[in-house]
Write a protein that holds these residues in place. Structure first.
Motif, short mmCIF file in Angstrom:
data_model
loop_
_atom_site.label_atom_id
_atom_site.label_comp_id
_atom_site.label_asym_id
_atom_site.label_seq_id
_atom_site.Cartn_x
_atom_site.Cartn_y
_atom_site.Cartn_z
N VAL A 16 -5.96 -25.55 -28.66
CA VAL A 16 -6.61 -24.34 -28.26
C VAL A 16 -5.60 -23.37 -27.46
O VAL A 16 -4.79 -23.82 -26.54
N CYS A 17 -5.61 -21.95 -27.81
CA CYS A 17 -4.73 -21.09 -27.20
C CYS A 17 -5.72 -20.08 -26.45
O CYS A 17 -6.62 -19.72 -26.95
N ALA A 49 -6.74 -31.47 -21.25
CA ALA A 49 -5.37 -31.61 -21.43
C ALA A 49 -4.79 -32.52 -20.33
O ALA A 49 -3.68 -33.46 -20.81
N ARG A 50 -5.23 -32.60 -19.27
CA ARG A 50 -4.67 -33.65 -18.39
C ARG A 50 -4.95 -35.09 -18.83
O ARG A 50 -4.29 -36.15 -18.60
N GLU A 51 -6.21 -35.22 -19.52
CA GLU A 51 -6.53 -36.69 -20.24
C GLU A 51 -5.81 -36.86 -21.27
O GLU A 51 -5.97 -37.84 -21.99
N GLY A 52 -5.04 -35.81 -21.71
CA GLY A 52 -4.04 -36.11 -22.93
C GLY A 52 -4.96 -35.78 -24.36
O GLY A 52 -4.58 -36.40 -25.26
N ARG A 53 -6.18 -35.23 -24.36
CA ARG A 53 -6.99 -35.27 -25.59
C ARG A 53 -6.81 -34.01 -26.29
O ARG A 53 -7.19 -33.83 -27.66
N ILE A 54 -6.00 -33.05 -25.58
CA ILE A 54 -5.71 -31.73 -26.45
C ILE A 54 -4.65 -31.08 -26.09
O ILE A 54 -4.03 -31.71 -24.69
N PHE A 55 -3.82 -30.39 -26.86
CA PHE A 55 -2.70 -29.53 -26.26
C PHE A 55 -3.20 -28.24 -26.01
O PHE A 55 -3.82 -27.54 -27.08
N SER A 89 -2.18 -22.48 -34.01
CA SER A 89 -3.38 -22.93 -32.82
C SER A 89 -4.71 -23.28 -33.77
O SER A 89 -4.89 -22.57 -34.68
N ARG A 90 -5.36 -24.21 -33.55
CA ARG A 90 -6.40 -24.46 -34.25
C ARG A 90 -7.80 -23.41 -33.70
O ARG A 90 -8.32 -23.07 -34.59
N TYR A 91 -7.60 -23.35 -32.34
CA TYR A 91 -8.72 -22.59 -31.68
C TYR A 91 -8.08 -21.52 -31.05
O TYR A 91 -7.09 -21.64 -30.16
N ALA A 121 -4.13 -14.81 -38.00
CA ALA A 121 -3.52 -16.13 -38.07
C ALA A 121 -4.28 -17.02 -38.42
O ALA A 121 -3.80 -18.38 -38.69
N GLY A 122 -5.48 -16.93 -38.87
CA GLY A 122 -6.34 -17.93 -39.21
C GLY A 122 -6.85 -19.16 -38.37
O GLY A 122 -7.23 -19.94 -38.81
#
Length: 415
Positions: A191-192, A209-215, A252-254, A284-285
């Motif tokens: 997600v951006c 993000a802190r939990e390492g579940r998303i960038f 970016s996905r979202y 950008a899709g």
């Protein structure tokens, strides 16, 4: 006498531009400068670039003082000190200055003979708000044939003040730069979320993000403005910044996209405007999440299914919402295709320039028509694209990430 502008030659076209890119470098201004670049590319335009705005700013203040004191435009002009202006050496069919806001209009003094040298004159102003219209500067547009605003609501007030036709011309984007095709990269950014943001939504995404579940990609500049509600900074090269943003969004996905000044409703007063985020994201899709304007104009421009998936500005459950969308990969692929296809057919800067030329009864250039053909080909490619099948499976915001390294090795990519 200090020269305030410099003439940059194009490729012999009949359009003359006036740009503030050398002196006004906020990140938000990169978008109008992108318009200037596309115009130059498809028309071969010459461009006067303001290189020293200090004399202009002093002259503007003198003009404002004289206008308020004498109530006479003629006497106010007489109080303005002489400026070292750019001398034009040939005639043009069109004068097309681009302004970031109405407070830049005094820069017209950098090209004092623009009216004598240009058969038709129109200007584009990127941002104007009803509550902040400097009438003493808008009066400087009285010699223009037409005024175009990227803000929908002030058009009637501007037309009344200037006494010239004023038309809403929506924002757009360089779709050829932002589109992920023909070689879509992996969407490694989950997600951006850039620019104005909700501290509630930001905290929810930071936790993931802190939990390492998303960038999670976000701004780290210090917030500014009243109440710390703006996220802005200066940019050294506008074109390079737009390229960077395009490459981020293609990966970016979202993408969080909200209406303009979403965190200042008391200032907007219900007159909601469409921000650039929507045009950038669909080109950008990316899958767009956010609060769009509730206007008919927005629904007209973004009238396809799931153009924006509603995410409240303050969304502590942002991760759960993304996880629910992730559960339907076919929906995501459809959204990506529809977004890029619609942007390629409707929301490139050349579409806006063509509309402007039509209004002024100017024939489009061959380069404009060629760009439109490239965009139609891009739209056709987007329709047939397999979505993000070439990329690793998306990481769910609600659970552990899949073995992305393993996916790369399986597809013959280095781990």
């Amino acid at each position: 006498m200090v020269t305030v502008g410099q003439l940059v030659r194009g490729s012999g076209g009949s359009v003359l531009q006036l740009s503030m890119r050398r002196v006004h470098d906020l990140v938000a201004f990169c978008l109008p400068y992108e318009l200037e670049d596309v115009v130059a590319e498809v028309t071969g335009a010459d461009r006067v670039e303001v290189a020293n705005d200090r004399p202009l700013e002093f002259a503007r203040r003198m003009y404002k003082l004289g206008r308020l004191a004498t109530r006479s435009r003629r006497l106010a002009r007489a109080m303005v000190p002489r400026l070292g202006a750019t001398a034009l050496t040939r005639d043009y069919d069109l004068f097309l200055p681009v302004f970031n806001n109405a407070y830049e209009l005094f820069a017209l003094h950098a090209v004092p003979d623009w009216r004598q040298r240009c058969r038709v004159a129109a200007c584009f102003i990127s941002e104007v708000w009803d509550y902040d219209i400097p009438e003493y500067l808008l009066e400087l547009l009285a010699d223009f044939d037409h005024i175009f605003l990227a803000s929908y609501h002030p058009t009637q007030d501007v037309a009344r003040i200037v006494g010239r036709p004023c038309t809403y011309l929506p924002l757009a984007v360089d779709v050829l730069r932002f589109a992920p095709y023909p070689s879509p990269p992996w969407r490694s950014i989950d997600v951006c979320n850039i620019g104005r943001r909700s501290p509630v939504t930001h905290a929810a995404l930071l936790r993931l993000a802190r939990e390492g579940r998303i960038f999670y990609y976000y701004d780290t500049v210090r917030a500014s403005g009243e109440g710390g509600r703006q996220m802005t900074f200066s940019v050294g090269n506008a074109s390079e910044h737009r390229l960077l943003l395009a490459n981020l969004l293609k990966r970016s996905r979202y993408y969080v996209a909200n209406r303009s000044r979403v965190n200042e409703p008391e200032i907007v007063g219900g007159k909601e405007e469409i921000s650039s985020r929507f045009y950038e994201g669909v080109a950008a899709g990316a899958v767009l999440l956010g609060e769009p304007p509730g206007s008919d104009e927005f629904r007209r421009q973004f009238d396809w299914q799931d153009a924006v998936i509603r995410l409240s500005f303050d969304s502590p459950d942002a991760g759960e919402i993304m996880a629910a969308i992730d559960a339907n990969p076919r929906r995501i692929e459809r959204i990506r295709r529809d977004n890029v296809c619609s942007a390629a057919l409707r929301h490139d800067w050349v579409h806006r320039l063509h509309a402007l030329f039509d209004t002024l009864r100017i024939r489009p250039t061959e380069a404009m028509l060629a760009r439109e053909e490239r965009l139609r080909s891009l739209a056709a490619l987007a329709r047939e694209a397999p979505g993000d099948a070439a990329a690793p499976p998306p990481r769910s915001a609600a659970g552990d990430a899949p073995d992305v390294i393993g996916q790369r090795q399986h597809r013959g990519q280095p781990g």
